[in-house]
Write a protein that holds these residues in place. Structure first.
Motif, PDB file in Angstrom:
ATOM      1  N   GLN A 102       1.536  12.113  -8.343  1.00  0.00           N
ATOM      2  CA  GLN A 102       2.755  12.247  -7.553  1.00  0.00           C
ATOM      3  C   GLN A 102       2.469  11.965  -6.074  1.00  0.00           C
ATOM      4  O   GLN A 102       3.237  11.286  -5.416  1.00  0.00           O
ATOM      5  CB  GLN A 102       3.359  13.653  -7.684  1.00  0.00           C
ATOM      6  N   ASN A 103       1.330  12.478  -5.578  1.00  0.00           N
ATOM      7  CA  ASN A 103       1.021  12.346  -4.150  1.00  0.00           C
ATOM      8  C   ASN A 103      -0.459  12.004  -3.979  1.00  0.00           C
ATOM      9  O   ASN A 103      -1.323  12.848  -4.204  1.00  0.00           O
ATOM     10  CB  ASN A 103       1.361  13.666  -3.445  1.00  0.00           C
ATOM     11  N   ASP A 148      13.172   9.563 -10.018  1.00  0.00           N
ATOM     12  CA  ASP A 148      13.617   9.920  -8.674  1.00  0.00           C
ATOM     13  C   ASP A 148      12.467   9.543  -7.739  1.00  0.00           C
ATOM     14  O   ASP A 148      11.491  10.289  -7.609  1.00  0.00           O
ATOM     15  CB  ASP A 148      13.884  11.431  -8.640  1.00  0.00           C
ATOM     16  N   PHE A 149      12.589   8.359  -7.116  1.00  0.00           N
ATOM     17  CA  PHE A 149      11.464   7.841  -6.334  1.00  0.00           C
ATOM     18  C   PHE A 149      11.145   8.689  -5.104  1.00  0.00           C
ATOM     19  O   PHE A 149      10.059   8.602  -4.550  1.00  0.00           O
ATOM     20  CB  PHE A 149      11.727   6.382  -5.937  1.00  0.00           C
ATOM     21  N   SER A 150      12.113   9.526  -4.684  1.00  0.00           N
ATOM     22  CA  SER A 150      11.878  10.298  -3.455  1.00  0.00           C
ATOM     23  C   SER A 150      10.779  11.347  -3.624  1.00  0.00           C
ATOM     24  O   SER A 150      10.293  11.903  -2.638  1.00  0.00           O
ATOM     25  CB  SER A 150      13.185  10.963  -3.001  1.00  0.00           C
ATOM     26  N   ILE A 151      10.351  11.624  -4.869  1.00  0.00           N
ATOM     27  CA  ILE A 151       9.350  12.703  -5.044  1.00  0.00           C
ATOM     28  C   ILE A 151       7.921  12.228  -4.762  1.00  0.00           C
ATOM     29  O   ILE A 151       6.997  13.039  -4.690  1.00  0.00           O
ATOM     30  CB  ILE A 151       9.400  13.342  -6.462  1.00  0.00           C
ATOM     31  N   TYR A 152       7.719  10.905  -4.594  1.00  0.00           N
ATOM     32  CA  TYR A 152       6.342  10.412  -4.461  1.00  0.00           C
ATOM     33  C   TYR A 152       5.898  10.276  -3.015  1.00  0.00           C
ATOM     34  O   TYR A 152       6.694   9.988  -2.136  1.00  0.00           O
ATOM     35  CB  TYR A 152       6.189   9.056  -5.178  1.00  0.00           C
ATOM     36  N   THR A 153       4.608  10.438  -2.804  1.00  0.00           N
ATOM     37  CA  THR A 153       3.981  10.172  -1.506  1.00  0.00           C
ATOM     38  C   THR A 153       2.804   9.238  -1.752  1.00  0.00           C
ATOM     39  O   THR A 153       1.996   9.531  -2.625  1.00  0.00           O
ATOM     40  CB  THR A 153       3.457  11.476  -0.869  1.00  0.00           C
ATOM     41  N   PRO A 154       2.697   8.133  -0.981  1.00  0.00           N
ATOM     42  CA  PRO A 154       3.597   7.684   0.073  1.00  0.00           C
ATOM     43  C   PRO A 154       4.651   6.698  -0.433  1.00  0.00           C
ATOM     44  O   PRO A 154       5.467   6.245   0.377  1.00  0.00           O
ATOM     45  CB  PRO A 154       2.638   6.970   1.035  1.00  0.00           C
ATOM     46  N   ASN A 156       7.843   6.122  -1.778  1.00  0.00           N
ATOM     47  CA  ASN A 156       9.040   6.893  -2.127  1.00  0.00           C
ATOM     48  C   ASN A 156      10.322   6.058  -2.142  1.00  0.00           C
ATOM     49  O   ASN A 156      11.417   6.587  -2.103  1.00  0.00           O
ATOM     50  CB  ASN A 156       9.183   8.096  -1.195  1.00  0.00           C
ATOM     51  N   GLN A 157      10.170   4.718  -2.189  1.00  0.00           N
ATOM     52  CA  GLN A 157      11.338   3.827  -2.217  1.00  0.00           C
ATOM     53  C   GLN A 157      11.318   3.022  -3.525  1.00  0.00           C
ATOM     54  O   GLN A 157      10.251   2.532  -3.908  1.00  0.00           O
ATOM     55  CB  GLN A 157      11.236   2.784  -1.086  1.00  0.00           C
ATOM     56  N   GLN A 160       9.456  -0.217  -3.680  1.00  0.00           N
ATOM     57  CA  GLN A 160       7.992  -0.265  -3.738  1.00  0.00           C
ATOM     58  C   GLN A 160       7.480  -0.318  -5.190  1.00  0.00           C
ATOM     59  O   GLN A 160       6.273  -0.290  -5.424  1.00  0.00           O
ATOM     60  CB  GLN A 160       7.399   0.940  -3.003  1.00  0.00           C
TER      61      GLN A 160
END
Ligand SMILES: *[C@@H]1O[C@H](CO)[C@@H](O)[C@H](O)[C@H]1NC(C)=O
Ligand SMILES: *[C@@H]1O[C@H](CO)[C@@H](O)[C@H](O)[C@H]1NC(C)=O
Ligand SMILES: *[C@@H]1O[C@H](CO)[C@@H](O)[C@H](O)[C@H]1NC(C)=O
Ligand SMILES: *[C@@H]1O[C@H](CO)[C@@H](O)[C@H](O)[C@H]1NC(C)=O
Length: 520
Positions: A102-103, A148-154, A156-157, A160
């Motif tokens: 995830q991150n 839900d792409f917003s949960i990933y780092t870096p 998050n789009q 990408q």
């Protein structure tokens, strides 16, 4: 010549300053799943593999059990991916294996803290052991579909990622673009495929791997799903890592694996694995197919088979004892990685006789074994590690000389890697396999010792051997002078043979070198 071998001896015991492919060639690796190897407090919680839940193993747990690993003769470990994974229960359980990123900028808190990982690395290096960390760059895991792409780092789009198209059956053989840009997983748990064509993403990844290696003083990187990323992504990534890179390219053909040995240091030797596993799964397996495929790989891989990771089991494949319980077949199979050109890898638990089938059954908690060291397979692994080190200590070119097949029939193999001659068979317990090797390369009438059973054999007047096996067991023959003390009592840890004046000189020289370097 003397100076050369002293220098080689010094290099072999040099402290872990960096892990180039050359440094790794002399090593043997114990692969473990961080969640399943050891708990930090030594407790033994219940761990039902079928539940696919975190069971409690940590980096601190590993640190407390290094004696167990080193006691078998291993000088390197490969641990699960270290980065933060998706939390909670997905359609396929929790991310206890670490492959569901995830991150990439945070550590997996289930496995411990940054200090714990630094401490593991430091404690390994104190023992002159290496740390290999597993990394995944091809994808992240999505607990929901669509993700839900917003949960990933870096990353998050949505832009990408490649568009959500799953790789279909025929694509695997017909369409490499689909293999590289399509998605793994399924609609229950998509593995969202990162757009590794985007130069910004490439640059983020290269900076990331470089920092990861430095932050935790990592000596080698195992890379997941390598064939799912375009080949020309890899050279810069490998260079940024700056240490040995070995990739998972899941395919059974040497010709498919070969190009990847030109973009990273090497690959896990899957093409050989797919011949070795069935060869030893039953007495009707075909061992000559092993010779066939290894020779192809020796010819096609960029460094032959020298830097491959050689294995019989891993976390993605059923354990050998799920296919056969015949201990002579198991002992023959386990000998293979230690008598060939590549770097031997043992998957944790094989030494304890674990028999889990496909994922998740092959991911047992090792604490259920009590870390017993008196089991026959633990003793076998100790011997195999000691034999390999004794061979290299007697003849430093051991690592650089390509293995040759002097006998290859469906039921017998004779593999020559001087000073070692491995006689393997799959004829099973109770059988007496026969190996006739007229040109084995020994001296006339030389005294040989089988470092597995510790029996003695004499070469004939032409340096050949004619040997009848006992109870289907493998034999690893070496001149008695080369075997050192592998067979003389309890001292099977590491290379007893290498505890010679040359080795001691090597340690002193390496220490001088490292002291000198620490002032740079
Ligand atoms: C590092 O690990 C060793 C071995 O388990 C332990 O004795 C030591 O206390 C640990 N150090 C830290 C800072 O955690
Ligand atoms: C191969 O896969 C790509 C990506 O999914 C697709 O655009 C292309 O049409 C496929 N090519 C063929 C020949 O099927
Ligand atoms: C490495 O350490 C630096 C400094 O603490 C930190 O900013 C960075 O996120 C770390 N990177 C990785 C991949 O661990
Ligand atoms: C065994 O493998 C060899 C080499 O790949 C092959 O030529 C032979 O046909 C195989 N034999 C059987 C019985 O499958």
């Amino acid at each position: 010549m003397l100076a050369t071998s002293l220098l080689t001896a010094a290099l072999l015991v040099a402290p872990a300053l960096a892990g180039s492919a050359g440094d790794w060639r002399t090593r043997t690796i114990y692969q473990l799943l961080t969640d399943r190897f050891a708990t930090p407090d030594g407790s033994s919680p219940t761990c039902n593999t079928g539940d696919r839940k975190y069971c409690g193993g940590t980096w601190k747990g590993i640190t407390t059990k290094l004696d167990y690993i080193q006691g078998m003769g291993f000088d390197s470990i490969w641990i699960s991916p270290v980065v933060a994974n998706v939390e909670g229960k997905t359609a396929y359980g929790e991310a206890f294996h670490g492959y569901w990123t995830q991150n990439i900028d945070a550590l997996n808190p289930h496995f411990g803290t940054a200090d714990d990982l630094v401490n593991l690395s430091r404690e390994l290096h104190k023992r002159n052991m290496y740390l290999m960390v597993d990394v995944v760059v091809n994808h992240v895991a999505a607990p929901t579909n669509p993700p839900d792409f917003s949960i990933y780092t870096p990353f998050n789009q949505a832009s990408q990622f490649h568009p959500e198209v799953f790789i279909q059956g025929d694509d695997y053989t017909n369409n490499q673009t689909a293999v590289e840009q399509g998605w793994l997983g399924d609609t229950n748990l998509p593995l969202a495929d990162i757009n590794t064509e985007d130069p910004n993403i490439v640059s983020i990844y290269n900076n990331w791997i470089s920092a990861l290696v430095k932050n935790y003083t990592i000596d080698g990187i195992r890379i997941d799903t390598v064939k799912h990323v375009r080949q020309d992504f890899w050279p810069d990534f490998a260079k940024a890592a700056g240490v040995y890179t070995v990739g998972e390219v899941l395919d059974d053909k040497p010709s498919y694996l070969a190009p990847y040995t030109k973009v990273i240091d090497s690959v896990l030797d899957y093409s050989t694995y797919f011949k070795v596993f069935p060869a030893f799964s039953s007495t009707s397996g075909n061992m000559s197919a092993i010779a066939d495929f290894v020779q192809q790989a020796q010819g096609e891989f960029s460094n032959g088979e020298f830097f491959v990771g050689s294995f019989i089991e891993n976390h993605d494949q059923p354990r050998l004892q799920s296919a056969t319980k015949d201990q002579s077949l198991v002992m023959n199979a386990m000998a293979w990685p230690f008598v060939q050109d590549g770097i031997p890898i043992l998957y944790y638990g094989q030494e304890q006789g674990f028999a889990g089938g496909n994922d998740p059954d092959n991911r047992e908690a090792l604490w259920s074994s009590g870390y017993a060291t008196d089991k026959p397979l633990v003793q076998h692994v100790k011997k195999l590690n000691a034999a390999r080190r004794a061979a290299a200590s007697a003849l430093p070119e051991f690592y650089a000389n390509a293995a040759k097949f002097l006998v290859a029939t469906p039921n017998t193999l004779a593999v020559s890697k001087p000073p070692m001659l491995a006689l393997l068979s799959n004829s099973g317990s109770g059988s007496s396999p026969q190996w006739d090797v007229p040109n084995a390369g020994f001296k006339a009438n030389e005294e040989l010792v089988d470092v597995v059973g510790c029996g003695k054999v004499k070469a004939d007047g032409n340096g050949g051997v004619s040997v009848k096996g006992n109870n289907g067991m493998p034999q690893i023959l070496m001149p008695s002078s080369a075997a050192g003390s592998v067979c003389s009592g309890s001292g099977t840890q590491g290379s007893s043979a290498s505890r010679s004046p040359v080795h001691v000189f090597g340690v002193v020289l390496a220490t001088v070198v490292s002291v000198a370097m620490s002032f740079l």
